[in-house]
Each structure stands twice: as structure tokens, then as C-alpha cells.
Motif scaffolding. Structure first.
Motif, PDB file in Angstrom:
ATOM      1  N   GLU A 121      29.427 -11.767  76.301  1.00 43.79           N
ATOM      2  CA  GLU A 121      28.058 -12.107  75.911  1.00 43.79           C
ATOM      3  C   GLU A 121      27.439 -11.004  75.051  1.00 43.79           C
ATOM      4  O   GLU A 121      26.727 -11.272  74.079  1.00 43.79           O
ATOM      5  CB  GLU A 121      27.220 -12.339  77.169  1.00 43.79           C
ATOM      6  CG  GLU A 121      25.860 -12.933  76.885  1.00 43.79           C
ATOM      7  CD  GLU A 121      25.173 -13.426  78.144  1.00 43.79           C
ATOM      8  OE1 GLU A 121      23.964 -13.684  78.065  1.00 43.79           O
ATOM      9  OE2 GLU A 121      25.840 -13.561  79.190  1.00 43.79           O
ATOM     10  N   THR A 174      18.952 -21.346  87.480  1.00 43.73           N
ATOM     11  CA  THR A 174      19.594 -21.169  86.170  1.00 43.73           C
ATOM     12  C   THR A 174      20.330 -19.843  86.039  1.00 43.73           C
ATOM     13  O   THR A 174      20.891 -19.558  84.984  1.00 43.73           O
ATOM     14  CB  THR A 174      18.560 -21.285  85.040  1.00 43.73           C
ATOM     15  OG1 THR A 174      17.516 -20.328  85.253  1.00 43.73           O
ATOM     16  CG2 THR A 174      17.972 -22.687  84.989  1.00 43.73           C
ATOM     17  N   ARG A 227      26.147 -20.328  74.243  1.00 45.10           N
ATOM     18  CA  ARG A 227      27.336 -20.481  75.084  1.00 45.10           C
ATOM     19  C   ARG A 227      28.523 -20.988  74.275  1.00 45.10           C
ATOM     20  O   ARG A 227      29.668 -20.588  74.520  1.00 45.10           O
ATOM     21  CB  ARG A 227      27.023 -21.411  76.261  1.00 45.10           C
ATOM     22  CG  ARG A 227      26.163 -20.755  77.326  1.00 45.10           C
ATOM     23  CD  ARG A 227      26.007 -21.634  78.553  1.00 45.10           C
ATOM     24  NE  ARG A 227      25.177 -22.800  78.288  1.00 45.10           N
ATOM     25  CZ  ARG A 227      23.850 -22.824  78.402  1.00 45.10           C
ATOM     26  NH1 ARG A 227      23.198 -21.725  78.745  1.00 45.10           N
ATOM     27  NH2 ARG A 227      23.177 -23.934  78.167  1.00 45.10           N
ATOM     28  N   GLY A 254      20.311 -21.937  74.246  1.00 50.45           N
ATOM     29  CA  GLY A 254      21.343 -21.629  75.228  1.00 50.45           C
ATOM     30  C   GLY A 254      22.663 -22.295  74.945  1.00 50.45           C
ATOM     31  O   GLY A 254      23.728 -21.671  75.067  1.00 50.45           O
ATOM     32  N   ASN A 309      23.379 -15.900  80.228  1.00 52.93           N
ATOM     33  CA  ASN A 309      23.643 -17.245  79.716  1.00 52.93           C
ATOM     34  C   ASN A 309      25.085 -17.696  79.889  1.00 52.93           C
ATOM     35  O   ASN A 309      25.359 -18.852  80.185  1.00 52.93           O
ATOM     36  CB  ASN A 309      23.308 -17.307  78.214  1.00 52.93           C
ATOM     37  CG  ASN A 309      21.865 -17.673  77.970  1.00 52.93           C
ATOM     38  OD1 ASN A 309      21.306 -18.470  78.692  1.00 52.93           O
ATOM     39  ND2 ASN A 309      21.257 -17.075  76.961  1.00 52.93           N
ATOM     40  N   PHE A 323      23.710 -26.881  82.841  1.00 50.54           N
ATOM     41  CA  PHE A 323      22.558 -26.438  82.065  1.00 50.54           C
ATOM     42  C   PHE A 323      21.879 -27.593  81.317  1.00 50.54           C
ATOM     43  O   PHE A 323      20.651 -27.610  81.172  1.00 50.54           O
ATOM     44  CB  PHE A 323      22.978 -25.365  81.067  1.00 50.54           C
ATOM     45  CG  PHE A 323      23.417 -24.078  81.711  1.00 50.54           C
ATOM     46  CD1 PHE A 323      22.514 -23.306  82.432  1.00 50.54           C
ATOM     47  CD2 PHE A 323      24.734 -23.646  81.624  1.00 50.54           C
ATOM     48  CE1 PHE A 323      22.911 -22.119  83.031  1.00 50.54           C
ATOM     49  CE2 PHE A 323      25.141 -22.459  82.223  1.00 50.54           C
ATOM     50  CZ  PHE A 323      24.230 -21.698  82.937  1.00 50.54           C
TER      51      PHE A 323
END
Length: 1013
Positions: free
Chosen positions: A111, A593, A134, A130, A526, A571
Motif C-alpha cells: 500500500e 471498514t 485497491r 477505494g 485500504n 467494501f
């Protein structure tokens, strides 16, 4: 034939070694060709099929997943090489040893790299949706899995490279979720606001395994907390309790002071302070103020505060100057920043805590329960009593996710503790200096300075972390599980049942598990597997708040969605979609989350990489071995242990093996900034990966391994010696077939000694491989090749191999010739036995060279690859301790003779050992008896030898200090020099047809002529 026998050239009648196996390996060029061959022949598949056909039992090394981010380095190369040697050696000792490589694809390391890529395009993390973020992380991981896979394969690592396990595969993510929900259903999941390590730079919680410790300079301050209430003597009026801290920024969050009942505290008056002229600045301490500090630390505090004299005030009470525990326990102090307004005008109680020591500071510990684990523990222990004393029980949360003070904090609102961006990222922010300034203005700063501490830093950003209490999800270490025992108890029992290499690993892992807090599993990021929990209005997870059947049904819906769509399914899917299918009102629930700690991902790999594929011991449900660096005691070894103990009550492994790290020749950690790094590709291009494998196997990899150009050259020399040994045998065995083999009981004693050595080595090599001691394997085999073979056996039998009649010619001649032929047959039979074993014993470490040698040998028809062979069993009768003891006596004498001949050559009195026929005086008659039936001249490689039993010498002679009682007189050989074997012999014994060669050589030539015309 020539017309004159005395003019004949005998070279054609010699049997010199012949082989196409080159002297030089050409490893950098040849290694990729071998890998291509293995891939084309699907060697890994053949290994599995061969093991299945043999009915071999599975033996499983579970590959710890590296992160899919960046090229491999020397450390990761060493890691994979050690694993490959382990797997190959177990495959060749009769097991079905598969190797499934894998990658860790989620988490901060990836990330963080993707964030950098977006930042380079002027897009901050918060600017990227998001799902887009990802997707970029997944693509980044896919790219590096492919690159690293090629780089690992180039190391000669054999495995299931076409189907590795990846934590980001949908089925893997679904299994991770299933494992998490399984733990949650068992009641192990808890939510709390404990102080945890927090990275302001990365805006997430971090676990211990995600931090590194570095030295850094920090401010240190001594602060006065004025006493407001007490139940002691009136001399405590107007006194101040003094604390010491290296984190001034936590002072605004202070809620208590901790002390120890085992420390003696005193009340002191500042009687005299140094002048501004003496110290260069006006000291903060003021004459006449009263301070409460640990008596043993009073001098140190006075020195720091530039106090010339601290006067004890307690002697008049007959209490030996002490401030009692009772008095301390009753005290309430004012916050040192109370002058800044009502926000800081709360009561500060004194609490007795076990964590307080008198090693440094003042004997009092400033306590901010939101920013310290010990602080939180002592605060929680006393919280029930606070209401009676008018103390606010609520823990103060005054630092946000960015590491800045929240807007409600007077004077300091918005100030950063650590800089989170720009060129000075990771450096101190404004908080410390501003707090120190405020304390000075308040009159409560007693002293200040600078010190160096060893503190936690994020292993990814390298920036310091802070301790911060935030709502997080934990796996309880001490809550009783399904078997009535806590996770800690189960884990400790599992550690005791596990075998560790080296053994010290057990105590290290055990101490970590004994003292660790609850397992923090939530991350505010995330890219990861989500914490698939719905929380009701009271904060309870659905796994605890819903009826069990409903919760289980909901869990199945969640797992099915993840299996089909990966983490995006959580998500992107509205909570209503999950909940309404089970008749649950979504309005009463919130969807979590946060994502799981990446160590939770890797801790579950046993479930989807092994169990789901059927790669597991059916009896124990465990892998045989987990092997990684020693840092993984706090990482993968521990997360795997805790996860499996939480879900199955046992460790996922039977054994744990750890390796050290790579340092330069001076023992320094490798660093690009220092310029002492060596890359695997660099070694591969210059020397070949085989050299790196030999270096890895030849050192004690369980400790830190040193590497440098000189050290690598030592591995090159080891390779050269081993290759030359194999090459010599390949040449000496030219044309060898099983028909030539001769039974051991018909062999000369020297050959039977070599067979005995092979029997010894067989046990030693197997035992060393079994405990992963490759250094011993290499030491045994290099010593065997260099000493037993090259310096002894090959040297002695060279004459026989070159000059004795060959097997096929001896059969065609007479019985007398056959005697010599059998000696050569025995030598070649033994060499074949040696070669067969060396090829397999060395194949795990040197897979390229041993494959090349195998395909050049008489063994090539046995299998398509040397790696499809097994270590050969030792025949009964090879081990002969009595024979070995006799030959040790022979070699004792031989060493002295060899030493004497070396001197003769050095002094140029002889050119070769065959020019000598030494006279050897031996005091111990048993040494002479050992030579019975042996030709001493052949064993000494001389043209003759005389052994004489004599307790005293004849004057002069050569001796060795470590071999008393053996004296050598290197007499010059008499007679004529044989034109074929170069031995000196009595011409009167010659065959009239061949007067210029020895009788033995004449028989060989006659046999040659009879078969060659």
C-alpha cells in the motif's frame, strides 16, 4: 608396433582418464540452460509422481510468504536456497517433499508503494477512490509476484511455480475471512481502546512485528506537579512531585502519577542553586521550593536541575527522611499546565504501579493512560476508586490519526508530534517544543536536556511511531476458549511441543507469548482483508450479538461473497444486501471498514495453502517445518501459532528453524548507503548461483552470515575442488559398466577402507541433513574429497588406474594378469560407489553441477535427472571398524613418509616420490603389522619401501612431532626407471620381451597387444 621394443611409445597402452565433463563449470551461462531443461521435462511433476509411485510419506516445509514488492535481495535469496536444500535433501532421503511457494500480497508494504506512485502523479491517498486504490495494489502485487518468481526460479529453486499460493487470491481471502469469523464465533474477538503503536505517517495502528527499533535523540524534561491534597505532615504543603519524561508531548494528556512501594522517597528543599554565570543560563529551579523525589535519585535530579544543595526535610519526624506510601497514596496533584485554563484543571492522583523503577529519572512516572501500556494498566486498576476522590475516570483522547492535538486542546490544538509529509517527514513536529515552553512559563519546568533512546519506528516509512489509544479490534490472549484454556495457555503448550532449531528459539518465542498483550488485529488501511463484522449500537459484533444460527448463516453469506468477488465484495456491497437476506434490520448495525493485520493473513496460510490443497500431515494436521529469519519469532511464527491455536488448539508446525541475516566481512549490516551490499544477480553473473548456494550451505546460517568478495572466492575454491574430484572420477570411470564390478570381499584392503568411509559418511550426511546442518554436510564432503580421496586414495591408486590391465583385456589374458586387473576393477568399482553417493549427497546444494555430472556418468540411464534418485543405502559389511583401525595405523606411518618426501622434493634431491625407496624405522610393532599383505611402496607412491621394527633411530632421519616412534630415511631408488609407469625396478626381473618396463607393465602391454592386435 615399432621394430625395436626398446623404442616403443607406451602412451597408447596407458589408461588415462577421459571425460567430456569440462574442468570449468561455466555456471553463469549453463545454469539458465539447466533450469530451462528442468522446466521442459516438468521435473517437479516427475518428482511428485516418483514419490507417489514409491508410496513415500509427505514431508512438508511450509513457505513463509515474502512481500510482493521489489526485487529479491541477498537475504531473500539465502532464505529460498536454504529451503530448497531442505526440500531436496528430504526428497532424496525417501520422502515426498513438495514445495509450494507463496506471497503475502496485502498490507502496508504494498500500500505504501502504491501511495508513492499516486503521489508522484499529484494524487494523495484521500483523492483516490477505494476501489481504484485497491485495484492498483492488486496490479502492483501481481507484477512483483511475477518478477520475484522468475528471480527465485533462477536460484535453482524447484517447486510449484505455476500455481503458487497468494494471499490475494479470492479463495485465499475467503479462507482468511472464514478463519477470522471462526475465532469471532468462539468469543475471542474483543473491542477496546488500549494504547497501541500508531504511525502518524501511515495513519494506522501497527503491531510489534511491524516496527523496528532505532536510536534517536529526544528532549528530556523534569516537571513539577504541585501537591493539592494530602493526608500527611504539613511539611508536604507547597511541595511538588517531580516526574521525568522523554515524551514532553504527552504531558497535556497526563491524568496521574505512578510510584512504587519498593522505592524510598524523600522530601527535599532547594537550598542553593547555581548562578546564571556558572551555567550560562538561569536555572529553572528556585531556592526554597520543596521537591518529592526518590532518595537514590536525588543527586542525579539536583545535577540535572543545577541545584548545588538539596536539603532533606524529614529527619525531624524520625522517619529516616521518607515520604511514606500512605502519604503518597493520599496525594492529589495539580496538572503542571493548570494555568492554561479549565481544560488542564483536573485532579492528578498518585497511583502505586509495578512498572515504576529507580533506574533513572525521579522515581515517579508521569502517567497518560491514552499513550502508554503500563500507564493504561495502572489507570484501569484504580479507575473504580476515582469517583470517591473526585477524579475523572474517562481516558483523555487528545491526539488524532494525523498525530496532531485535537481542536479542543488549549494552546496546542493542531500541533503535530511528528512531521508526516515533506522532506522532513519523520522528524519532530512542533508539539514537544511548545509543551516545554508552556511548562517553563507555568513555573513547573524543573530541568530540561537531550538524551538518546531506542525507540519504535515504522519498518516501512522508517518514521517514529507514537502510542495512542484508539478503538481497535483484538484477539484476547487470556479469555478461556472452547477447550477451557486461554489462547496464551494453548500457545505456550504448543511451543513446548515444538522442536526448535536452534533450540534457543523456544525460549525466545515463549517469552514473547508469555508477555504479549492481546493480539491487535485491526488496521485503518485500504489494501487488506476486511474485518467482516457488523456492529450493533452497543458496540457488540454480530458474532456475539446475534443468535448463533443467524450469525453462522450471515457468516456463510459473507464468505461466499468474498470467494466470488474478493475483498471488493465487502467494501462495495451495501450492508443492507448482507443483512436483509437474514431478516436483520440494517439500520441497527454498522459495517466495519478496518482491515485485518497483514500478519493475520500470513498466520492463516496453513489453512488455504496447505489444508485446502491436502498438503498436511493427516495424523497431526501440521506441517513438518516452518523456516524463516529469526525476526519471525515476533512475526510469522507467532501469528501462525496464535491463529492455529485459536482455531484448532495446536501449532501449525512440528518444527521451527530460523536463520540469521547477512552482514559484510566486518559484521556490519548491509546497506546501500554504506555501499557494502552484494546483489544475487551480481554473484550469478560473475560466478554463478551454485557458488551462492555453496556459500549458504557452508556457513552457519542459523547465525548472521558474513559475505564479501574474498569469502565468495573461498566458495569458488570449494566448488573447484569438488568439481575436480567429480571430474577425475568421471574420467577414471570412462567405459565403466556394472559387469566390471567386483564384490567387496574380493577387494584389496584400501578399497574396503574407502567403502568403510562411505558407510560412515552415509550416516553422518543423513543425520546432518535431517537436522538442517548443511555446514556439517559440506565440511564432511569437502574434507572427504580433499583428504580421503584426492590426497590419499586417488594418489595411491593413480598408478593402478593408469597402468594395470583393463577389465576387458585382463579377461582375455592369463590368471597372473587378472590379479592386476582385479585391483583396477576394485578401484573402479569403489569409484563408482563414491561417485553415485557424491552426486546425490551434493545434489541438494549443487543441483546444476551434479545434474551435469550425472548425465556424463555411467548412471545416466537410471533416471532422467539426478534429482529423481534417492540416497543409496549402505550394503551390509561395508562398515568395518577393525579394518578402519588398521588403516589408520598405515596412514600414521604414511604421513611421516609423505612429509619426508616433501622435504626431498623441496631440496631438489628428488624430482618425484617414485625416485625414492624409503627406509622406515617404526618403534611400535603393531604399526608394521598393519602393513601385512600390503605393498608399502605402492601406498607411499615410491618405487619400494623397507619397514624396520626399531625402538631407536640410526641418527638423522625425518620425524614429525605428533607422530613419535616413526623415523624416515628417504633412500634413493635403485635400478632403472620404467618407461611406462616411471617406477624404478631391478632390470634383472624384467620380461625379456619388454626389458625397459616393470613385469607388471609388461603383463599390461601383453594384454593390450592381445586385444588390440
Amino acid at each position: 608396433m615399432t621394430d625395436s621394443l626398446t623404442d616403443r611409445d607406451y602412451r597408447d597402452t596407458l589408461f588415462l582418464p577421459t571425460t567430456d565433463f569440462p574442468m570449468r563449470g561455466g555456471l553463469p551461462q549453463r545454469e539458465p540452460e539447466w533450469i530451462k531443461r528442468w522446466d521442459e521435462m516438468k521435473l517437479y511433476g516427475q518428482l511428485r509422481a516418483d514419490a507417489k509411485a514409491r508410496g513415500a510419506k509427505q514431508w512438508i516445509l511450509h513457505d513463509g510468504p515474502p512481500y510482493a514488492n521489489g526485487h529479491i535481495h541477498l537475504g531473500t535469496a539465502m532464505n529460498k536456497i536454504v529451503k530448497d536444500v531442505i526440500v531436496r535433501s528430504h526428497q532424496m532421503t525417501g520422502h515426498d517433499a513438495s514445495y509450494l511457494p507463496g506471497w503475502d500480497c496485502h498490507g502496508l508494504p504494498i500500500e505504501w508503494k502504491v501511495e508513492e506512485e499516486f503521489r508522484s502523479k499529484n494524487r494523495g491517498k484521500d483523492d483516490v477512490p477505494g476501489d481504484e486504490f485497491r485495484a492498483a495494489c492488486r496490479a502492483y502485487a501481481e507484477k512483483w509476484v511475477e518478477i520475484q518468481g522468475r528471480e527465485f526460479r533462477a536460484l535453482g529453486i524447484e517447486g510449484e511455480w505455476d500455481n503458487p499460493y497468494l494471499t490475494m487470491k479470492f479463495e485465499s481471502e475467503a479462507t482468511i475471512v472464514a478463519e477470522f469469523l471462526r475465532m469471532a464465533m468462539q468469543g475471542a474477538l474483543v473491542r477496546g481502546a488500549k494504547p497501541i503503536m500508531w504511525s502518524p505517517v501511515e495513519r494506522t495502528a501497527l503491531a510489534e512485528a511491524e516496527v523496528e527499533y532505532y536510536d534517536r535523540k529526544v528532549p528530556v524534561i523534569w516537571v513539577k506537579f504541585p501537591v493539592l491534597e494530602h493526608s500527611g505532615h504539613d511539611d508536604l504543603d507547597d511541595a511538588s512531585v517531580v516526574i521525568w519524561t522523554t515524551t514532553p508531548w504527552t504531558i497535556p494528556a497526563n491524568q496521574a502519577i505512578s510510584f512504587s512501594g519498593d522505592i524510598e522517597y524523600g522530601l527535599y528543599e532547594v537550598a542553593e542553586v547555581m548562578s546564571e554565570e556558572e551555567v550560562g543560563f538561569p536555572p529553572y529551579a528556585k531556592q526554597g521550593e520543596k521537591l518529592i523525589i526518590a532518595r537514590d535519585l536525588a543527586d542525579a535530579v539536583a545535577n540535572a536541575a543545577k541545584i548545588k544543595f538539596l536539603r532533606p526535610l524529614r529527619e525531624r519526624f524520625g522517619e529516616n527522611g521518607r515520604v511514606s506510601v500512605v502519604e503518597l497514596s493520599s496525594m492529589i496533584c495539580a496538572h503542571p499546565l493548570a494555568n492554561e485554563g479549565p481544560f488542564f484543571q483536573h485532579k492528578i492522583p498518585l497511583l502505586e504501579g509495578q512498572h515504576v523503577t529507580a533506574d533513572a529519572g525521579t522515581g515517579f512516572v508521569h502517567t497518560a493512560p491514552a499513550h502508554g501500556e503500563d500507564d493504561n494498566i495502572v489507570w484501569s486498576a484504580f479507575a473504580r476508586r476515582f469517583a470517591d476522590r473526585g477524579v475523572d475516570q474517562e481516558i483523555r483522547q487528545i491526539v488524532d490519526a494525523e498525530g496532531c492535538y485535537t481542536p479542543d486542546v488549549p494552546r496546542f490544538a493542531g500541533m503535530d508530534i511528528i512531521r508526516t509529509s515533506g522532506k522532513k517527514r519523520g522528524e519532530p513536529g512542533k508539539a514537544n517544543n511548545e509543551v516545554i515552553a508552556a511548562l517553563a512559563e507555568s513555573g513547573n519546568l524543573l530541568a530540561r536536556g537531550v538524551t538518546t533512546i531506542r525507540d519504535a519506528h515504522s519498518w516501512r516509512s522508517k518514521a517514529p511511531v507514537i502510542r495512542r489509544a484508539t478503538p481497535q479490534w483484538f484477539i484476547s490472549m487470556d479469555k478461556p476458549g472452547p477447550n477451557g484454556k486461554s489462547l496464551r495457555e494453548n500457545a505456550l503448550a504448543a511451543i513446548d511441543a515444538t522442536e526448535f532449531f536452534p533450540a534457543t528459539g523456544r525460549n525466545r518465542l515463549r517469552s514473547m507469548v508469555e508477555g504479549r498483550p492481546d493480539w491487535l488485529i485491526s488496521r485503518q488501511r485500504n489494501w487488506g482483508v476486511p474485518i467482516t463484522i457488523f456492529v450493533d449500537k452497543s458496540g457488540q459484533p454480530h458474532t456475539a450479538a446475534l443468535p448463533a444460527d443467524t450469525a453462522k448463516a450471515l457468516n456463510e453469506t459473507i464468505k461466499a461473497a468474498i470467494a466470488k468477488g474478493g475483498v471488493e465484495a465487502w467494501f462495495d456491497t451495501p450492508k443492507e444486501t448482507f443483512l436483509s437476506a437474514h431478516g436483520i434490520d440494517a439500520a441497527d448495525w454498522d459495517k466495519v471498514t478496518d482491515v485485518l493485520d497483514v500478519w493475520f493473513d500470513s498466520g492463516t496460510t496453513h489453512a488455504f495453502a496447505l489444508r485446502a490443497r491436502g498438503i498436511i500431515d493427516a495424523e497431526t494436521g501440521q506441517a513438518d517445518l516452518y523456516m524463516e529469519g529469526s525476526d519471525q519469532h515476533r512475526g510469522w511464527f507467532q501469528s501462525s501459532l496464535l491463529e492455529c491455536c485459536a482455531t484448532r488448539g495446536m501449532a501449525p508446525y512440528k518444527q521451527v528453524l530460523t536463520h540469521g541475516f547477512i552482514v559484510d566481512s566486518d559484521g556490519k549490516k548491509m546497506s546501500k548507503s554504506i555501499g557494502n551490499t552484494i546483489e544475487p544477480e551480481q554473484i550469478a553473473k560473475q560466478y554463478g548461483i551454485e557458488i551462492l548456494r555453496i556459500w549458504t550451505a557452508s556457513g552457519d546460517y542459523t547465525e548472521d552470515l558474513r559475505i564479501s568478495d574474498e569469502i565468495i572466492k573461498g566458495s569458488v575454491e570449494s566448488y573447484r575442488k569438488l568439481r575436480n574430484t567429480v571430474r577425475y572420477m568421471l574420467g577414471a570411470l570412462d567405459g565403466y559398466t556394472a559387469d566390471e564390478a567386483i564384490a567387496a570381499d574380493k577387494m584389496p584392503g584400501l578399497e574396503r577402507w574407502v567403502l568403510h568411509r562411505l558407510s560412515e559418511l552415509d550416516g553422518q550426511v543423513r543425520a546432518a541433513y535431517n537436522v538442517y546442518d548443511f555446514k556439517k554436510v559440506m565440511s564432511l564432503l569437502i574434507n572427504f574429497c580433499g583428504v580421503d580421496l584426492s590426497a590419499v586414495y586417488f594418489d595411491i591408486r593413480k598408478d593402478s588406474l593408469y597402468c594395470d590391465p583393463r577389465f576387458e583385456t585382463a579377461k582375455a589374458w592369463d590368471k597372473k594378469t587378472e590379479v592386476f586387473g582385479n585391483r583396477r576393477r576394485a578401484a573402479r568399482t569403489v569409484m563408482a560407489a563414491v561417485l553415485e553417493r557424491l552426486l546425490t549427497w551434493l545434489a541438494p546444494v549443487m543441483p546444476f553441477t551434479m545434474e551435469e555430472a550425472f548425465l556424463e556418468s555411467h548412471l545416466k540411464d537410471r533416471a532422467a535427472s539426478v534429482h529423481l534418485l534417492q540416497f543409496l543405502e549402505t550394503p551390509d559389511g561395508w562398515h568395518d571398524a577393525e579394518l578402519a583401525a588398521r588403516w589408520e595405523k598405515i596412514f600414521t606411518v604414511r604421513r611421516v613418509v609423505t612429509g619426508a618426501l616433501e622435504v626431498e622434493r623441496r631440496e631438489k634431491r628428488i624430482g618425484a616420490s617414485l625416485e625414492s625407496s624409503p627406509r622406515v624405522l617404526v618403534a611400535d610393532e603393531t604399526l608394521i603389522e598393519a602393513f601385512k599383505g600390503e605393498d608399502a611402496g605402492d601406498l607411499f607412491i615410491t618405487s619400494g619401501a623397507e619397514l624396520v621394527h626399531s625402538a631407536t633411530g640410526e641418527g638423522g632421519g625425518f620425524t614429525l612431532d605428533d607422530t613419535p616412534g616413526v623415523i624416515v630415511y628417504p633412500v634413493k631408488a635403485s635400478g632403472v626407471k620404467c618407461r611406462r609407469s616411471w617406477k624404478y625396478f631391478d632390470p634383472a626381473t624384467a620380461d625379456p620381451a619388454f626389458p625397459d618396463i616393470t613385469p607388471r607393465d609388461a603383463l599390461s602391454v601383453k594384454a593390450w597387444d592381445a586385444t588390440h592386435g
